[in-house]
Design a protein around this motif. Structure first.
Motif, PDB file in Angstrom:
ATOM      1  N   MET A   1       0.943  -1.250  -0.025  1.00  0.00           N
ATOM      2  CA  MET A   1       0.135   0.168  -0.223  1.00  0.00           C
ATOM      3  C   MET A   1       0.878   1.395   0.083  1.00  0.00           C
ATOM      4  O   MET A   1       0.508   2.321  -0.694  1.00  0.00           O
ATOM      5  N   ILE A   2       1.871   1.032   0.859  1.00  0.00           N
ATOM      6  CA  ILE A   2       2.903   2.476   1.075  1.00  0.00           C
ATOM      7  C   ILE A   2       4.046   2.122   1.648  1.00  0.00           C
ATOM      8  O   ILE A   2       4.178   1.124   2.361  1.00  0.00           O
ATOM      9  N   ASP A   3       5.046   2.727   1.036  1.00  0.00           N
ATOM     10  CA  ASP A   3       6.629   2.486   1.881  1.00  0.00           C
ATOM     11  C   ASP A   3       6.258   2.899   3.214  1.00  0.00           C
ATOM     12  O   ASP A   3       6.379   4.274   3.471  1.00  0.00           O
TER      13      ASP A   3
ATOM     14  N   GLY B   1      -3.601   7.562   3.888  1.00  0.00           N
ATOM     15  CA  GLY B   1      -4.451   7.562   2.703  1.00  0.00           C
ATOM     16  C   GLY B   1      -4.501   8.848   1.977  1.00  0.00           C
ATOM     17  O   GLY B   1      -4.429   8.777   0.635  1.00  0.00           O
ATOM     18  N   LEU B   2      -4.318  10.071   2.426  1.00  0.00           N
ATOM     19  CA  LEU B   2      -4.090  11.206   1.625  1.00  0.00           C
ATOM     20  C   LEU B   2      -2.784  11.145   0.784  1.00  0.00           C
ATOM     21  O   LEU B   2      -2.894  11.645  -0.377  1.00  0.00           O
ATOM     22  N   ALA B   3      -1.675  10.653   1.449  1.00  0.00           N
ATOM     23  CA  ALA B   3      -0.352  10.337   0.850  1.00  0.00           C
ATOM     24  C   ALA B   3      -0.832   9.668  -0.509  1.00  0.00           C
ATOM     25  O   ALA B   3      -0.154   9.720  -1.856  1.00  0.00           O
TER      26      ALA B   3
ATOM     27  N   ALA C   1      -8.555  -1.519   5.206  1.00  0.00           N
ATOM     28  CA  ALA C   1      -8.848  -2.440   6.668  1.00  0.00           C
ATOM     29  C   ALA C   1      -8.009  -3.609   6.503  1.00  0.00           C
ATOM     30  O   ALA C   1      -7.274  -3.984   7.620  1.00  0.00           O
ATOM     31  N   ALA C   2      -7.640  -4.176   5.346  1.00  0.00           N
ATOM     32  CA  ALA C   2      -6.740  -5.330   5.431  1.00  0.00           C
ATOM     33  C   ALA C   2      -5.232  -5.245   5.638  1.00  0.00           C
ATOM     34  O   ALA C   2      -4.593  -5.860   6.354  1.00  0.00           O
ATOM     35  N   TRP C   3      -5.092  -3.960   5.133  1.00  0.00           N
ATOM     36  CA  TRP C   3      -3.664  -3.508   5.262  1.00  0.00           C
ATOM     37  C   TRP C   3      -3.156  -3.151   6.816  1.00  0.00           C
ATOM     38  O   TRP C   3      -2.300  -3.566   7.251  1.00  0.00           O
TER      39      TRP C   3
ATOM     40  N   GLU D   1       2.567  -5.581   7.999  1.00  0.00           N
ATOM     41  CA  GLU D   1       3.074  -4.329   7.478  1.00  0.00           C
ATOM     42  C   GLU D   1       2.240  -3.022   8.167  1.00  0.00           C
ATOM     43  O   GLU D   1       2.587  -2.217   8.647  1.00  0.00           O
ATOM     44  N   GLY D   2       0.805  -3.312   8.096  1.00  0.00           N
ATOM     45  CA  GLY D   2      -0.020  -2.209   8.937  1.00  0.00           C
ATOM     46  C   GLY D   2       0.300  -2.201  10.404  1.00  0.00           C
ATOM     47  O   GLY D   2       0.601  -1.028  11.020  1.00  0.00           O
ATOM     48  N   LYS D   3       0.440  -3.397  11.058  1.00  0.00           N
ATOM     49  CA  LYS D   3       0.973  -3.247  12.535  1.00  0.00           C
ATOM     50  C   LYS D   3       2.292  -2.528  12.646  1.00  0.00           C
ATOM     51  O   LYS D   3       2.509  -1.682  13.541  1.00  0.00           O
ATOM     52  N   ARG D   4       3.167  -2.929  11.925  1.00  0.00           N
ATOM     53  CA  ARG D   4       4.753  -2.253  12.051  1.00  0.00           C
ATOM     54  C   ARG D   4       4.444  -0.689  11.904  1.00  0.00           C
ATOM     55  O   ARG D   4       5.226  -0.082  12.448  1.00  0.00           O
ATOM     56  N   PHE D   5       3.680  -0.385  11.034  1.00  0.00           N
ATOM     57  CA  PHE D   5       3.014   1.281  10.488  1.00  0.00           C
ATOM     58  C   PHE D   5       2.726   1.657  11.969  1.00  0.00           C
ATOM     59  O   PHE D   5       3.176   2.769  12.605  1.00  0.00           O
TER      60      PHE D   5
END
Length: 212
Positions: free
Chosen positions: A1-3, A145-147, A162-164, A169-173
């Motif tokens: 989704m994003i770096d 989301g905006l980025a 929501a899946a991300w 990776e989402g939890k790391r973010f």
């Protein structure tokens, strides 16, 4: 989704206070510079069709003194509006009323700087328990989301988002976001041990499995 690392490092976070008529309030500030014109960022933040593409579906009248409602989230009244530079609004959720202030400005190095302040009266006990990450992580997720939207023009699929968020990776973010908000809290004068403990509790709340 994003770096993840790039996004975390691209955002600036600050914690402070402000004296309002009702007393001292906590202020959480988040900002990021986007490779987009100020008019484009303004439209992304104030046009209902575009807000839905990166944040949440929104209804109401997006004008001065108009009332808005984010689907499944906060609502409020737009109190000030100075296109394309700034707007302020109440942020009403769960019986609590706080305020948001959004400011856009040209970045000296190019692009547009987006800055949001979330101002709220939080009692000392609740602040000590969760700290600024309680709202800060949520705003960090919003800026993802905006980025994504500003860089691609595409809409962010809510199910994919929501899946991300539930992925490793989402939890790391969120973990990195929580850590950075803890650092901002320490920079504002919070005891380091207390700030880190609050960040751990907030992270646990964000990643808890929903009850059936």
């Amino acid at each position: 989704m994003i770096d993840v690392t790039h996004q975390i490092n691209a955002v600036r976070r600050r914690v402070g206070t402000r004296v309002l008529e009702a007393g001292e309030a906590r202020v959480v500030t988040i900002s990021q510079t986007y490779d987009a014109t100020i008019d484009d960022v303004w439209d992304a933040c104030t046009n209902a069709e575009r807000i839905e593409r990166w944040f949440l579906p929104i209804s109401g009248e997006l004008r001065l003194h108009g009332h808005y409602q984010l689907e499944g989230n906060a609502g409020g009244t737009i109190q000030q509006c100075d296109p394309p530079k700034s707007f302020t609004a109440t942020w009403e959720y769960g019986g609590d009323v706080s305020w948001i202030e959004v400011r856009l400005s040209a970045d000296p190095e190019g692009g547009t700087r987006f800055e949001l302040e979330h101002i709220s009266h939080v009692d000392d006990e609740r602040w000590a328990e969760f700290g600024p990450g309680a709202v800060g992580i949520g705003w960090d997720m919003g800026l993802v989301g905006l980025a994504t939207h500003l860089s691609s023009g595409a809409a962010v699929d809510p199910q994919e988002g929501a899946a991300w968020a539930a992925s490793e990776e989402g939890k790391r973010f969120m973990s990195l976001s929580s850590q950075r908000w803890s650092e901002a809290s320490i920079a504002a004068g919070t005891d380091p041990e207390q700030a880190r403990a609050a960040a751990q509790r907030t992270m646990a709340a964000y990643t808890a499995e929903p009850s059936e």
